[in-house]
Design a protein around this motif. Structure first.
Motif, short mmCIF file in Angstrom:
data_model
loop_
_atom_site.label_atom_id
_atom_site.label_comp_id
_atom_site.label_asym_id
_atom_site.label_seq_id
_atom_site.Cartn_x
_atom_site.Cartn_y
_atom_site.Cartn_z
N UNK A 182 0.30 -1.30 -0.10
CA UNK A 182 -0.02 0.21 0.13
C UNK A 182 0.50 1.55 0.03
N UNK A 183 2.38 1.36 0.43
CA UNK A 183 2.82 2.95 0.81
C UNK A 183 3.79 3.39 -0.58
N UNK A 184 3.33 4.35 -0.59
CA UNK A 184 4.53 5.32 -1.85
C UNK A 184 5.38 5.40 -0.13
N UNK A 185 6.58 5.06 -0.77
CA UNK A 185 7.64 4.80 -0.29
C UNK A 185 8.38 6.58 -0.47
N UNK A 186 7.82 6.66 -1.15
CA UNK A 186 9.05 8.15 -1.08
C UNK A 186 8.11 9.39 -0.46
N UNK A 187 6.80 9.06 -0.38
CA UNK A 187 5.75 10.01 0.76
C UNK A 187 5.41 8.96 1.94
N UNK A 188 5.85 7.69 2.09
CA UNK A 188 5.03 7.45 3.64
C UNK A 188 3.77 7.01 3.79
N UNK A 189 3.25 7.27 2.62
CA UNK A 189 1.72 7.21 2.98
C UNK A 189 0.88 6.50 2.62
N UNK A 190 0.01 6.23 2.31
CA UNK A 190 -0.82 5.76 1.13
C UNK A 190 -0.53 6.13 0.01
N UNK A 191 -0.35 5.23 -1.76
CA UNK A 191 -0.02 5.07 -2.24
C UNK A 191 -1.71 5.04 -3.25
N UNK A 192 -2.32 6.37 -3.53
CA UNK A 192 -3.75 6.98 -4.44
C UNK A 192 -3.64 5.55 -5.78
#
Length: 498
Positions: A182-192
């Protein structure tokens, strides 16, 4: 939330065995209690567990371990099997049985995503290669096969976050469990964008809150306290899931440190200081909340289950007898070679092929039971080397843990075949020890993870590669890879494969 006192009970909830370990202030094991858990196989390609039964096993194991020590428990930490899909409704009740990490129902989804380029595009965002046991693939299948279950669900959890919910009433998931897929490792948030790639945008509501920092610590509820025999309000820490916790428990806490878990899955992993979003998609990249540190993990579907299969096939008593039998055969097993891809889900690391299957090659009349025993141990060691070769960098030592370390022969073979010195952990319950290190650091008892490991983790046995065997095992590994390439050309052509 402070911890006043030395006694901690750490739960390591594996797929088939739940372990609760009580540690003292020196990190020594005071008591260990175990409970077995059942895995249901409604079809050969499916693996599920009763979520309530898993909770009961955890509560019973923890309660037994607590009863064995005279001092009150002042801390609870939890690590558990990862991946899969553990669905709960708004009242935090299970919606259906959990679908586990080794379930293969989503193999067709993974094949479609690979053909459509979804897997590669997702890897460029989260540096993880989706396999059939990850929740995105499982949810995609459930959306097609059981839409009512998803309609009834409020959140998709993992085993660890399910247990944290039962212990504390807090709904959420930690970064290590959310990283893949689930994570966008560039932001550390869920990747829409990832949800869109997986065709799961309409199910975005199922992703639970991301927990970090103080959010990973909560108080034990009165209800759970009654079941565990521990005081209500005791701090509970959600540690990273088991493949990260086991690495921490071996003392791997800095970039370049490498570990291999010799368990149900052979999980070869190395700590890195940044995500690599380029290159050939392979393995998983896990954020576990420590700035500047990520885990590159290659959790295979080959592991000690292959040893179990061999023990049963040869009519042996246990793994010890298998190892003793293998010790009587020379290196290379006189040309007998085994591809140990026996899981119905194929293989997921370091390559991904849901159709992968096992193969015995080079078989001749002179070969006997002992040769097969040796070929199995060597084949699994070649899998570990394959994973190390896919990992970034080259470790100077490979720390081994898990039940397989009971075999000195296997530990030595891994050193010989990989060319990397191996070292076992001193502790028997390394996953629980890793949960302890993480929990004590989270609560401020140690400055950071390296300091906690330096204080509480000790060395075990060490095995140096036999330099006289290097040329032999270089040839053997080349043959292992060549055999796999030939076999892979036919994978997926059997009945029942798409």
């Amino acid at each position: 939330m402070a911890v006043n006192g030395p006694v901690a009970v750490c739960v390591d909830a594996g797929t088939t065995v739940i372990k609760a370990v009580v540690f003292d202030e020196e990190g020594r094991e005071l008591a260990v209690a175990r409970r077995e858990t059942a895995v249901a196989h409604p079809r050969p390609d499916r693996a599920e567990q009763d979520m309530a039964a898993v909770w009961r096993a955890v509560a019973a194991a923890a309660a037994e371990a607590v009863r064995r020590v005279p001092e009150p428990v002042r801390l609870i930490a939890v690590t558990a099997q990862g991946d899969g899909a553990w669905l709960v409704d708004r009242a935090h009740r299970p919606v259906r049985r959990a679908v586990l990490w080794n379930d293969a129902r989503a193999a067709g989804v993974v094949r479609r995503w690979r053909a459509d380029g979804v897997l590669e595009r997702a890897f460029r965002v989260n540096a993880s290669l989706t396999n059939a046991g990850l929740p995105n693939a499982i949810l995609r299948v459930l959306a097609e096969e059981e839409p009512d279950a998803l309609d009834a669900a409020h959140a998709v959890l993992t085993c660890g976050s399910w247990l944290f919910l039962r212990l504390t009433g807090r709904l959420g998931i930690d970064a290590s469990e959310a990283s893949a897929p689930w994570l966008d490792l560039r932001t550390g948030a869920y990747g829409e964008s990832l949800l869109a790639e997986y065709g799961l945008t309409e199910h975005r509501r199922l992703l639970p809150p991301l927990l970090s920092g103080d959010g990973l610590v909560a108080e034990l509820t009165s209800e759970a306290a009654g079941e565990l025999g521990v005081a209500a309000g005791t701090p509970v820490v959600l540690a990273p899931y088991d493949i990260v916790a086991t690495a921490l428990g071996t003392g791997a806490t800095a970039a370049g440190h490498a570990t291999c878990v010799l368990g149900t899955t052979l999980c070869t992993e190395i700590l890195v200081d940044r995500a690599e979003l380029g290159g050939e998609p392979s393995g998983l990249t896990l954020d576990f909340g420590v700035p500047g540190l990520l885990m590159r993990a290659f959790p295979t579907l080959a592991g000690t289950g292959v040893l179990d299969w061999t023990v049963a096939l040869l009519g042996l008593r246990d793994h010890d007898e298998l190892s003793d039998l293998a010790a009587g055969v020379p290196p290379g097993a006189d040309g007998l070679r085994l591809l140990p891809y026996l899981s119905p889900a194929g293989e997921r690391a370091p390559f991904l092929d849901p159709s992968a299957s096992g193969l015995v090659a080079g078989l001749r009349f002179p070969h006997g039971r002992a040769h097969l025993a040796r070929a199995v141990l060597e084949g699994l060691a070649h899998v570990i080397r394959d994973c190390l070769d896919a990992a970034p960098g080259r470790p100077t030592e490979l720390r081994l843990c898990g039940g397989g370390t009971a075999s000195a022969l296997w530990c030595r073979l891994i050193a010989d075949i990989t060319g990397v010195p191996t070292a076992t952990a001193r502790d028997t319950e390394v996953g629980a020890k890793g949960a302890l290190l993480f929990a004590l650091t989270a609560l401020g008892a140690h400055r950071d993870l390296p300091a906690a490991a330096g204080a509480l983790v000790g060395p075990g046995r060490r095995f140096e590669p036999d330099q006289d065997l290097r040329a032999l095992y270089e040839r053997e590994h080349a043959e292992f890879l060549a055999t796999r390439r030939l076999a892979a050309a036919r994978w997926g052509e059997g009945p029942g494969d798409e």
